[in-house]
Design a protein around this motif. Structure first.
Motif, short mmCIF file in Angstrom:
data_model
loop_
_atom_site.label_atom_id
_atom_site.label_comp_id
_atom_site.label_asym_id
_atom_site.label_seq_id
_atom_site.Cartn_x
_atom_site.Cartn_y
_atom_site.Cartn_z
N UNK A 55 -36.11 15.21 -33.62
CA UNK A 55 -34.79 14.74 -33.35
C UNK A 55 -33.70 15.71 -32.90
N UNK A 56 -33.99 16.76 -33.59
CA UNK A 56 -33.06 18.02 -33.40
C UNK A 56 -32.97 18.61 -32.13
N UNK A 57 -33.84 18.39 -31.52
CA UNK A 57 -34.11 19.15 -30.00
C UNK A 57 -34.22 17.94 -28.95
N UNK A 58 -34.07 16.63 -29.21
CA UNK A 58 -34.24 15.69 -28.46
C UNK A 58 -33.02 15.38 -27.60
N UNK A 59 -33.05 15.79 -26.24
CA UNK A 59 -31.69 15.47 -25.57
C UNK A 59 -31.30 14.11 -25.36
N UNK A 60 -32.10 13.25 -25.45
CA UNK A 60 -31.96 11.71 -25.25
C UNK A 60 -31.14 11.38 -26.43
N UNK A 63 -25.25 13.39 -29.88
CA UNK A 63 -25.21 14.60 -30.47
C UNK A 63 -25.23 14.53 -31.76
N UNK A 64 -24.21 13.40 -32.40
CA UNK A 64 -24.25 13.47 -33.86
C UNK A 64 -25.76 13.03 -34.29
N UNK A 65 -26.59 12.42 -33.96
CA UNK A 65 -27.82 12.46 -34.47
C UNK A 65 -28.67 13.59 -34.68
N UNK A 69 -29.87 15.82 -37.88
CA UNK A 69 -31.32 16.17 -38.03
C UNK A 69 -31.16 17.63 -38.31
N UNK A 70 -30.24 18.57 -37.78
CA UNK A 70 -30.42 20.04 -37.83
C UNK A 70 -29.78 20.31 -39.19
N UNK A 71 -28.72 19.48 -39.63
CA UNK A 71 -28.10 19.79 -40.93
C UNK A 71 -29.13 19.42 -42.20
N UNK A 72 -29.71 18.26 -41.91
CA UNK A 72 -30.90 18.02 -42.67
C UNK A 72 -31.82 18.85 -42.90
N UNK A 73 -32.32 19.57 -42.17
CA UNK A 73 -33.42 20.53 -42.07
C UNK A 73 -32.84 21.93 -42.65
N UNK A 74 -31.62 22.19 -42.24
CA UNK A 74 -30.98 23.50 -42.87
C UNK A 74 -30.94 23.23 -44.23
N UNK A 75 -30.60 22.30 -45.04
CA UNK A 75 -30.35 22.02 -46.05
C UNK A 75 -31.67 21.83 -47.01
#
Length: 96
Positions: A55-60, A63-65, A69-75
């Motif tokens: 989801x973090x790299x899915x351009x479809x 942007x908020x989603x 996803x990126x923030x959840x992974x970073x956490x």
């Protein structure tokens, strides 16, 4: 989330019927055959990580989603790094 050492920071639950809970436990058992025993939280995180990475790299996706996803992974990575840097000692009392 349960941590090694018996401490709990956050908890959540999903209402499951007895049959649904059995399905989840059996699926976890089957997924870990031949591996070290894995707790429910670790198994669920293992299932969620690939979804978040995709989801973090899915351009479809909006942007908020992707950002969520990126923030959840970073956490999750930060929590794992903190736990690796300061592992709980065996027999340590729970921290409230």
């Amino acid at each position: 989330m349960a941590e090694r050492g018996g401490r709990r920071q956050h908890t959540w639950s999903a209402p499951l019927s007895w049959h649904e809970a059995r399905v989840v436990d059996v699926a976890r058992s089957l997924a870990t055959v031949g591996q070290a025993p894995m707790g429910r939280a670790d198994w669920l995180l293992g299932m969620a990580e690939p979804v978040l990475r995709a989801a973090a790299i899915d351009p479809a996706l909006p942007v908020a989603l992707r950002q969520n996803a990126r923030q959840a992974l970073e956490g999750l990575q930060a929590e794992r790094a903190e736990l690796a840097a300061h592992p709980p000692r065996r027999g340590r009392p729970p921290v409230l």
